[in-house]
Scaffold this active site. Structure first.
Site, short mmCIF file in Angstrom:
data_model
loop_
_atom_site.label_atom_id
_atom_site.label_comp_id
_atom_site.label_asym_id
_atom_site.label_seq_id
_atom_site.Cartn_x
_atom_site.Cartn_y
_atom_site.Cartn_z
N MET A 44 -28.49 -41.53 -9.79
CA MET A 44 -27.88 -42.80 -10.18
C MET A 44 -28.52 -43.39 -11.44
O MET A 44 -27.84 -43.84 -12.35
CB MET A 44 -27.98 -43.81 -9.04
CG MET A 44 -27.23 -45.10 -9.32
SD MET A 44 -27.43 -46.31 -8.02
CE MET A 44 -26.55 -45.54 -6.68
N LYS A 54 -7.43 -51.47 -24.24
CA LYS A 54 -7.55 -51.76 -22.81
C LYS A 54 -8.86 -51.18 -22.26
O LYS A 54 -9.48 -50.34 -22.91
CB LYS A 54 -6.34 -51.17 -22.09
CG LYS A 54 -6.24 -49.66 -22.25
CD LYS A 54 -4.84 -49.16 -21.95
CE LYS A 54 -4.83 -47.64 -22.02
NZ LYS A 54 -3.46 -47.09 -21.95
N TYR A 92 -32.78 -33.95 -6.89
CA TYR A 92 -32.09 -33.86 -5.58
C TYR A 92 -31.47 -32.49 -5.38
O TYR A 92 -30.86 -31.92 -6.29
CB TYR A 92 -30.95 -34.89 -5.51
CG TYR A 92 -31.39 -36.32 -5.31
CD1 TYR A 92 -32.13 -36.68 -4.19
CD2 TYR A 92 -31.03 -37.30 -6.22
CE1 TYR A 92 -32.50 -38.01 -4.00
CE2 TYR A 92 -31.40 -38.62 -6.03
CZ TYR A 92 -32.13 -38.97 -4.92
OH TYR A 92 -32.50 -40.27 -4.73
N ARG A 109 7.00 -44.10 -14.40
CA ARG A 109 5.81 -44.88 -14.07
C ARG A 109 6.14 -46.36 -14.24
O ARG A 109 6.26 -47.08 -13.27
CB ARG A 109 4.67 -44.42 -14.98
CG ARG A 109 3.31 -44.74 -14.45
CD ARG A 109 2.21 -44.16 -15.31
NE ARG A 109 2.22 -44.69 -16.69
CZ ARG A 109 1.21 -44.63 -17.52
NH1 ARG A 109 0.08 -44.04 -17.15
NH2 ARG A 109 1.29 -45.11 -18.73
C1 LIG Z 1 -3.27 -46.27 -22.94
C2 LIG Z 1 -1.97 -46.22 -23.62
C3 LIG Z 1 -1.86 -45.69 -24.91
C4 LIG Z 1 -2.99 -44.99 -25.61
O1 LIG Z 1 -3.03 -43.65 -25.13
P1 LIG Z 1 -4.08 -42.58 -25.66
O2 LIG Z 1 -3.70 -41.33 -24.95
O3 LIG Z 1 -5.42 -43.07 -25.27
O4 LIG Z 1 -3.92 -42.49 -27.13
C5 LIG Z 1 -0.64 -45.78 -25.54
N1 LIG Z 1 0.42 -46.35 -24.93
C6 LIG Z 1 0.37 -46.84 -23.68
C7 LIG Z 1 1.58 -47.42 -23.06
C8 LIG Z 1 -0.82 -46.78 -22.98
O5 LIG Z 1 -0.87 -47.24 -21.73
#
Ligand SMILES: *Cc1c(COP(=O)(O)O)cnc(C)c1O
Length: 334
Positions: free
Chosen positions: A282, A27, A234, A119
């Site tokens: 930036m 993701k 800055y 969640r």
């Molecule tokens: C993002 C995610 C993972 C991976 O988690 P990490 O801590 O990056 O290994 C696993 N399971 C779910 C449901 C996630 O949303």
């Protein structure tokens, strides 16, 4: 610059840490590194199971290599049904309403059960009824406190999930993220879902730090001699304590070089550690190259991207730093 061998070595550490299959969370564009490249490299290494969060993340990953499955962790909403039916990915259903919606398709699904994180997911008490008659390829839950191996919530969630797994029929069961895999085989079930560990953050299940996958390479735009007492950047937060040579580099927080690395980050020039001098802006960062005499305008400076070391220096997490990697970086795999 991205190290494909390091990525694969990290995945293999998860794939061999127990009997469970290791998938990969890709993701957020593969935690910023480029989801399509990550998928192809890990699929070539034998990874068959990939996770994104949104349906919008699916089309750029197509076509999927043979034998690879892709799943969408947020499940599916009514307005996403058309896309979901057209795309070669499976929703991880997170609510009774989503299950009812997907049931009409007659297609297999995955499902998430909430075991205490509050969640996403079905309630453990009703999951069996809600999913009755569904073809559940993988039943998931997610751990809330794996960053602390001694946290009592880990064991409580594992016990809760084992109980649900005994009552809800599914082809496979999955609980652990990267840090969850390190909690031991009892947390692995059939499939683990590592993310951050693949990309160089945190520890591998065997306790070693994950191999660093990314390094930044940025051009030196200008080198200047700065006298004692003069400031850089800055807010004039860096003041030269000695006659200094300062390299101004085309790298800033727009590129994901976090502002928290102001006076705290470092670059490498010929192996010499050159500290960040002043605020990261930036588009620009300055590094004190006094000890690296050879640095000249037009040179490329290397900025190692060890996510945990940079997290410590910047006050951000390795996750935030990785996903913030800017689009101006060309992602070159080696
Ligand atoms: C993002 C995610 C993972 C991976 O988690 P990490 O801590 O990056 O290994 C696993 N399971 C779910 C449901 C996630 O949303």
């Amino acid at each position: 610059m991205l190290d494909g061998a390091a990525l694969v070595a990290n995945w293999q550490a998860f794939a061999t840490c127990g009997a469970a299959e290791a998938g990969a969370a890709i993701k957020a564009d593969g935690y910023g590194l480029g989801a399509r490249d990550v998928l192809l490299r890990l699929a070539a290494a034998g990874c068959q199971t990939f996770y994104v969060a949104h349906w919008q993340e699916v089309p750029p990953l197509l076509p999927l290599p043979a034998g690879v499955t892709l799943s969408v962790l947020h499940g599916v909403t009514p307005d996403e049904m058309e896309a979901a039916l057209a795309l070669p990915a499976v929703p991880v259903l997170i609510s009774a309403a989503q299950v009812a919606l997907w049931r009409q398709t007659g297609r297999p699904c995955e499902a998430m059960v909430d075991t205490g994180m509050n969640r996403l997911g079905l309630a453990p008490e009703t999951a069996a009824d809600v999913l009755a008659g569904m073809d559940v390829a993988v039943l998931h839950s997610h751990l809330a406190c794996t960053e602390d191996a001694t946290h009592p919530m880990n064991a409580a969630q594992r016990v809760c999930f084992a109980d649900v797994a005994a009552r809800v029929p599914a082809h496979r069961y999955a609980l652990a993220n990267s840090a969850g895999a390190a909690l031991g085989a009892a947390f692995h079930f059939d499939l683990i879902r590592p993310g951050i560990g693949l990309y160089g953050g945190g520890l591998l299940p065997d306790g070693r730090p994950a191999h660093t996958v990314a390094r930044m390479v940025a051009r030196v735009l200008q080198v200047r001699d700065v006298p004692v007492g003069a400031s850089v950047g800055y807010g004039a937060t860096f003041v030269a304590a000695r006659p200094s040579r300062i390299a101004t580099v085309a790298l800033g927080y727009a590129d994901g070089y976090a502002r928290g690395l102001s006076n705290a980050g470092w670059a490498l020039a010929d192996g010499v550690r050159c500290p960040a001098a002043g605020r990261i802006s930036m588009d620009l960062a300055a590094f004190d190259v006094t000890e690296a005499a050879g640095v000249a305008e037009g040179d490329w400076l290397e900025i190692p991207f060890d996510p945990e070391a940079m997290a410590q220096a910047s006050g951000r997490t390795s996750y935030e730093l990785l996903v913030a990697l800017g689009q101006r970086f060309e992602r070159l795999w080696q």
